[in-house]
Design an enzyme around this catalytic site. Sequence first.
Site, mmCIF file in Angstrom:
data_model
loop_
_atom_site.group_PDB
_atom_site.id
_atom_site.type_symbol
_atom_site.label_atom_id
_atom_site.label_comp_id
_atom_site.label_asym_id
_atom_site.label_seq_id
_atom_site.Cartn_x
_atom_site.Cartn_y
_atom_site.Cartn_z
ATOM 1 N N ASN A 178 0.869 -1.177 0.000
ATOM 2 C CA ASN A 178 0.000 0.000 0.000
ATOM 3 C C ASN A 178 0.908 1.230 0.000
ATOM 4 O O ASN A 178 1.507 1.546 1.030
ATOM 5 C CB ASN A 178 -0.900 -0.031 1.243
ATOM 6 C CG ASN A 178 -1.735 1.228 1.400
ATOM 7 O OD1 ASN A 178 -1.810 2.049 0.488
ATOM 8 N ND2 ASN A 178 -2.364 1.375 2.558
ATOM 9 N N LYS A 237 0.067 4.256 -0.210
ATOM 10 C CA LYS A 237 -0.571 5.435 0.406
ATOM 11 C C LYS A 237 -0.338 6.649 -0.490
ATOM 12 O O LYS A 237 -0.374 6.512 -1.711
ATOM 13 C CB LYS A 237 -0.048 5.626 1.842
ATOM 14 C CG LYS A 237 -0.168 4.338 2.665
ATOM 15 C CD LYS A 237 0.074 4.507 4.129
ATOM 16 C CE LYS A 237 -0.083 3.158 4.825
ATOM 17 N NZ LYS A 237 -0.005 3.254 6.274
ATOM 18 N N HIS A 239 -9.450 1.227 5.301
ATOM 19 C CA HIS A 239 -8.153 1.480 5.957
ATOM 20 C C HIS A 239 -8.356 2.509 7.073
ATOM 21 O O HIS A 239 -9.141 3.440 6.922
ATOM 22 C CB HIS A 239 -7.137 1.983 4.934
ATOM 23 C CG HIS A 239 -5.735 1.951 5.462
ATOM 24 N ND1 HIS A 239 -5.276 2.893 6.352
ATOM 25 C CD2 HIS A 239 -4.724 1.073 5.270
ATOM 26 C CE1 HIS A 239 -4.022 2.587 6.669
ATOM 27 N NE2 HIS A 239 -3.660 1.497 6.029
ATOM 28 N N GLU A 285 -6.673 4.926 7.959
ATOM 29 C CA GLU A 285 -6.418 6.319 7.559
ATOM 30 C C GLU A 285 -7.620 6.910 6.830
ATOM 31 O O GLU A 285 -7.895 8.104 6.952
ATOM 32 C CB GLU A 285 -5.134 6.377 6.703
ATOM 33 C CG GLU A 285 -3.903 6.137 7.582
ATOM 34 C CD GLU A 285 -2.718 5.513 6.889
ATOM 35 O OE1 GLU A 285 -2.673 5.463 5.647
ATOM 36 O OE2 GLU A 285 -1.809 5.027 7.606
ATOM 37 N N GLU A 338 -4.933 -4.711 10.930
ATOM 38 C CA GLU A 338 -3.927 -3.670 11.080
ATOM 39 C C GLU A 338 -4.164 -2.909 12.389
ATOM 40 O O GLU A 338 -5.011 -1.999 12.427
ATOM 41 C CB GLU A 338 -3.997 -2.679 9.912
ATOM 42 C CG GLU A 338 -3.714 -3.281 8.568
ATOM 43 C CD GLU A 338 -3.156 -2.253 7.576
ATOM 44 O OE1 GLU A 338 -2.082 -2.516 7.028
ATOM 45 O OE2 GLU A 338 -3.761 -1.191 7.391
ATOM 46 N N GLY A 393 3.054 2.488 10.766
ATOM 47 C CA GLY A 393 4.063 3.535 10.573
ATOM 48 C C GLY A 393 4.827 3.916 11.828
ATOM 49 O O GLY A 393 5.530 4.933 11.844
ATOM 50 N N SER A 404 3.872 -1.922 10.362
ATOM 51 C CA SER A 404 5.321 -1.976 10.603
ATOM 52 C C SER A 404 5.957 -3.313 10.217
ATOM 53 O O SER A 404 6.912 -3.752 10.857
ATOM 54 C CB SER A 404 5.653 -1.618 12.063
ATOM 55 O OG SER A 404 5.281 -0.268 12.322
HETATM 56 P P1 13P Z 1 3.320 0.518 7.597
HETATM 57 O O1 13P Z 1 3.800 -0.788 6.991
HETATM 58 O O2 13P Z 1 4.023 1.717 7.043
HETATM 59 O O3 13P Z 1 3.274 0.462 9.081
HETATM 60 O O4 13P Z 1 1.780 0.690 7.099
HETATM 61 C C1 13P Z 1 0.900 -0.351 7.275
HETATM 62 C C2 13P Z 1 -0.345 -0.014 6.541
HETATM 63 O O5 13P Z 1 -1.088 0.846 6.945
HETATM 64 C C3 13P Z 1 -0.619 -0.755 5.294
HETATM 65 O O6 13P Z 1 -1.916 -0.532 4.853
#
Ligand code: 13P
Length: 245
Positions: free
Chosen positions: A8, A10, A92, A94, A160, A166, A204
């Site tokens: 992803n 983002k 997600h 976010e 997640e 992150g 992560s």
């Molecule tokens: P990270 O791998 O950067 O922690 O992000 C995970 C994520 O949100 C994947 O959708």
Amino acid sequence: MRKFAIGNWKMNGNIASLKMLGEVQAAQALSGVSVVICPPYPLLHAATLASNGSGVEIGAQSCHHLANGAHTGDVSSDLLADVGARYVIIGHSERRADHHESNSAVCAQFQSAKTAGLTPILCIGETQAERAAGRTIEVISSQLKASLPPQAQAFILAYEPIWAIGTGLIPSLDEIAQVHAFLAHQLAEICGSDSKISVLYGGSVKASNAAQIFALPHVDGALVGGASLAAKDFCPIVTALGHVQ
Ligand code: 13P
């Protein structure tokens, strides 16, 4: 269960970033696992052309729940399918936070994705406060039930934990195993025991921790953010997944 390494991107990457697809395709071919890259909307068509004929598939990061209409700035599942995307991430954390997407909105997106022939990648996860209060299972269970339409089949579920995204923090291996065992059980109840829904861990994931996570029962791969942006970080994760028996 089918194994997936999904990247992803983002709100990261650009046209030049698509060059990494060549290395990812090579890692995918050697590993034999399913690999999906989800770049931002403007890169989708170029990404589908670049990956055409390879084992790497392309997904989007969100979709609108309607097929078309006056919705400035939104993108329909039909258009995602038209430009060659085969998957779409929905729910997600976010999107839930930045765009106030509720479980019922996520459920409507799920249905539009399925109608367009896309495979939804449904994300669920708890906050740090919810985990500290011992509410992880309760929270993800209610998110899952409220985000899935009736008779949902042929999708991917990503667990997640929001506090792991992150941050470099991950739950202990025992904690991940506990949640994935619960989700496998709940999916069997909701969708049937032969539904074969892959459940991915996200938050992560890096080359340095991937093998340990993939070795856990009921973990069928990973949804990877930051470490999916460069081939040198993502390819070892694909390779690690290929090593799981
Ligand atoms: P990270 O791998 O950067 O922690 O992000 C995970 C994520 O949100 C994947 O959708």
